[in-house]
Write an enzyme that holds these catalytic residues in place. Sequence first.
Site, PDB file in Angstrom:
ATOM      1  N   ARG A   7      47.402  68.651 177.082  1.00 43.23           N
ATOM      2  CA  ARG A   7      48.265  69.788 176.754  1.00 43.23           C
ATOM      3  C   ARG A   7      47.939  70.455 175.437  1.00 43.23           C
ATOM      4  O   ARG A   7      48.607  71.407 175.062  1.00 43.23           O
ATOM      5  CB  ARG A   7      49.734  69.362 176.808  1.00 43.23           C
TER       6      ARG A   7
ATOM      7  N   ASP B  74      62.471  62.855 184.720  1.00 46.35           N
ATOM      8  CA  ASP B  74      62.065  62.763 183.310  1.00 46.35           C
ATOM      9  C   ASP B  74      62.808  63.804 182.472  1.00 46.35           C
ATOM     10  O   ASP B  74      63.107  64.899 182.954  1.00 46.35           O
ATOM     11  CB  ASP B  74      60.584  63.107 183.132  1.00 46.35           C
TER      12      ASP B  74
ATOM     13  N   SER C 185      48.073  62.412 177.360  1.00 51.89           N
ATOM     14  CA  SER C 185      47.934  63.814 177.761  1.00 51.89           C
ATOM     15  C   SER C 185      48.647  64.749 176.790  1.00 51.89           C
ATOM     16  O   SER C 185      48.510  65.959 176.871  1.00 51.89           O
ATOM     17  CB  SER C 185      48.502  64.021 179.172  1.00 51.89           C
TER      18      SER C 185
ATOM     19  N   TRP D 209      55.422  61.989 176.901  1.00 54.77           N
ATOM     20  CA  TRP D 209      54.172  62.717 177.137  1.00 54.77           C
ATOM     21  C   TRP D 209      54.268  64.220 176.891  1.00 54.77           C
ATOM     22  O   TRP D 209      53.381  64.969 177.290  1.00 54.77           O
ATOM     23  CB  TRP D 209      53.620  62.409 178.532  1.00 54.77           C
TER      24      TRP D 209
ATOM     25  N   GLY E 231      52.307  57.193 181.354  1.00 58.91           N
ATOM     26  CA  GLY E 231      52.105  56.059 182.259  1.00 58.91           C
ATOM     27  C   GLY E 231      53.376  55.572 182.920  1.00 58.91           C
ATOM     28  O   GLY E 231      53.409  54.470 183.459  1.00 58.91           O
ATOM     29  N   GLY E 232      54.416  56.400 182.896  1.00 57.12           N
ATOM     30  CA  GLY E 232      55.715  55.988 183.430  1.00 57.12           C
ATOM     31  C   GLY E 232      55.709  55.666 184.912  1.00 57.12           C
ATOM     32  O   GLY E 232      56.599  54.964 185.395  1.00 57.12           O
TER      33      GLY E 232
ATOM     34  N   ASP F  84      63.430  60.472 189.657  1.00 59.76           N
ATOM     35  CA  ASP F  84      62.256  60.792 188.833  1.00 59.76           C
ATOM     36  C   ASP F  84      62.526  61.985 187.915  1.00 59.76           C
ATOM     37  O   ASP F  84      61.673  62.842 187.720  1.00 59.76           O
ATOM     38  CB  ASP F  84      61.021  61.059 189.719  1.00 59.76           C
TER      39      ASP F  84
END
Lengths: 563, 154
Positions: A144, A319, A188, A256, A204-205, A317
Site C-alpha cells: 500500500r 476487519d 502489505s 495491515w 496474516g489474520g 470477517d
Amino acid sequence: MTEYVDAGQAIPLSQLSAVKGSAPAVAENVDYERILESRSEPHNWLTYYGTYDAQRYSTLDQINKDTVKRLAPAWVFQAAMVGMHSGASTFSFEASPIVVDGVMYVSGPDGKVWALDAKTGEELWRYKHASPYDVSLCCGNVNRGVAVGHGKVYLYTLNAHLVALDATNGQVVFDSVNGDVRAGESGSVAPLIVKDMVIVGSAGGEFGVRGHLDAFDAHTGERRWRCYTVPKPGEPGSETWADNGEAWQRGGANCWVTPSYDPELELLFQGTGNPAPDFDGDVRPGDNLYTDSTIAVDVNTGEIRWHYQFTPHDLWDYDSTMENVLFDAPDGRKLLAHADKNGYFFVLDRTNGELVRVFPFVDRITWGEITPDGKVTPKVYPDKEGEPVHFWPGPAGGKEWTHMSYNPQTGLMYVPVQEVGATATRRRREFKESMPYWGAAVAVDLEDFYGYVAAIDPLTGEEKWRWRNEYPMCASTLTTAGGLVFQGTPTGEFVALDAETGEKLWSFQCGSGHHSSPTPYSIDGRQYIAVPTGWGGWIEGFLPGLLGNNKGDALFVFALPEA
Amino acid sequence: MTTISNDRSAELAAAGLDGQNKLTLGRLLGTGTIGHAEELPDGTMRATVRIPEDEMCWEPGILILPHGGTLELTLINDDKNTHCSVLPNIGDNLVIWMVNHSKGTATLNLQGPGIYWYGSATGNDEGRGLTGAIVIGGEVPPEAKLDRPAQPRP
C-alpha cells in the site's frame, strides 16, 4: 571439448535499462516536524494519508470545478508486473504515492519501489525486494505504499521485513525481519514515520496469527516496542477469550492498514483485523479483544490507552483495519470517524474512545444491528456446521480498506461504498500454522451488487448526496479545495465529482480497475493528481463479479494542459 | 486410473514427462533432480546449475539452500542453443546472457525461508522447462517470531 565461453558475472537487470540510478536528496530534511506541518506544503504529499489526521484532503485548487473538464494525462508509468514472481492472477497496484519536492516514491506489488521524476515520469531508481513465491498471502501480492523521511524510503515487504532504502539511490540501509512467514505472517502496510520511529503492523489474520503493531528506530532498524493486539492470559482484555483456551494464540487482530496520529495526544489510532478463525466463533468464545477495534496506542511506549470494538465476537470477517479519520467538532471536541466493514459509521471521542454517534452508511445490513447507543445484536451468522447463511455486507464489508476522505470546506466525509453480500457455510477445521484458518466455506455474491460514493455529515449522520455506480467502489477517495472528490472505479474510470452536489464533472478511462489511493501534488505551480491502477488483489472477496476484468499496472498522472 | 508407483522418476519417464517433445511439448515445470548448495566456513553458499544438451531444463531443477544469505552460483550452458538466466536477488533481479557452451557466475542475496523461481527469459525457454527453483530452508530469527507457544504445522 573446447573451453567454455566466459559468460561473465550476472548483472542487475536495471543496468540494462534507462533507469538513471539516482534521485535528488529531497528526503534528507523530511522529518517529524515537517510531516507534522505537511498541510503547510500542499505541493507535497509527505505521508501516507497526506497528513497525520488521515483526511486525504489537499488545499490545492488549480484543478477545480471549473477547470477539471480540461484534465488530461501528463504522463504514465508502467510498472511491468509480469512473471511467476508477480503471482499473475493476484497482483494489484494499491499504493498511495509519496511526493517530496518533485520526486515521487511509490511501491508496487512484488516488492518493487520506484523513485520517479514527478514532473516527467522518468524512472530515477528502482528497488526490487525478492520475497519467496510461497509466502502466505490472503489477499494478493500487494503493497500500500512507502514512508519517506530521514533521507530514507521505508518499505514493509511481503515476507514481513522492514527495509530502509537510501532515498537518493534505492540502496538498502537496513533490513529488519519482523514477522514469521512460517506462521503465516506477511506485510502489505504503508509504514508511518512518527518522531524518530517507523510504525508498521502485521498481516496474516486469515492464517491464525497473533496480530501486532511495531515501532522501529528510523535510523538503525532496531525495534523500540511491540504492541500485541490479542492479550495473553492475565493481560487486560484476556477475559474476552475463553479461560485456559488456545484461541488467543491464533486470535488475529492484525494491523495491515496505516494508523492515523494525534501529535497532541501522542496517540496512534490503529484499526485491527478480524479474529481467527474468521467465521467459526465457537472455538473462541467471548468478545475477542482487540479484534475489530480501533485501539489508541501510546506512540512512546506501545501501550493501548483505550479501545473501541466495532464488532464484538465477529462471525463475518468484519476487519476494522481501515482508517480512522481525525477531525474536530465546531465546539472543539476531538473526534475520530471510522466507516466499518460492518456497514456502520462510527464517530468517537478520540481522547477516550467514547461513542459519540453511530449510524448505518450502507443500504443493506442483515448480519445484525447496532443501536444508536452502540448496542450490538447479531442476527444472521454461520452457526450450524454445513448450513449456508447469506448476509450483507459481505466479508469485504460495506467499505473495504480503501479510504474515505474529509473536506473541511464542506464538512463532509466521502465514503467509497460496496454493496455486496455473501454466503458463508461453517466448516470447522483444525488449526495448522500457515494454512488458511477461516472455519467456513465462503462465496461472495456474483450478482445483485452496486456501489456509490456517499457524502456524509459526520456531525449528524446525514447523507447529503450519493453518486451511484453500477459496480461497488473499491478505491480510496481524495478531496481537494478545488471543490472536488476523486474516485476510481472497478471498470477503470477515474472520476471527478462536485464535492457539494456529487455531480460527475469529469472522467478518464484508465483501462484497468482502481484499487488504490490517489495522490495530489504540484510542481512549479502546476497541480497533478497521481493514481495507480491495476485491478487485482482480493477480488473474489470484494467483487468477484468482475474477477475477469482486465488487469493492469499503470500509474496515471493527470494535470491541466500547459498554457 | 493406472497404478501409481512410488518411483517419481520412473512415473515421469513412463508418462513422457521427463524431456522435450514427448507427451508434452516441453519439460514439465518443477520436475528434475534435487541438489544442495555447499555451505562454506564463512556461511556463504556455493552451487552449480547446468543446462544439459537438448533438455531445456536446469540441473538440478530444485536447488536447496540451508538458510538465507549469499549464494555464489555457477551457471553452465552445455546446450547447443543460447539461453540466459534472470535470477531473484534483493535489490534487483540479476541477468546473465549464456551463449552456447558458456559458463558464468551470479552472486545472489536471498532471504528465507521459502521458494524462489528463476528462468531463461528468452523466447519461451521458461515455458519449455527452463524454470528452476531455489528453495531456502530454516526459520526466521527468534526476534521475528510470535510470542506464543509452539503451534502445530501441516
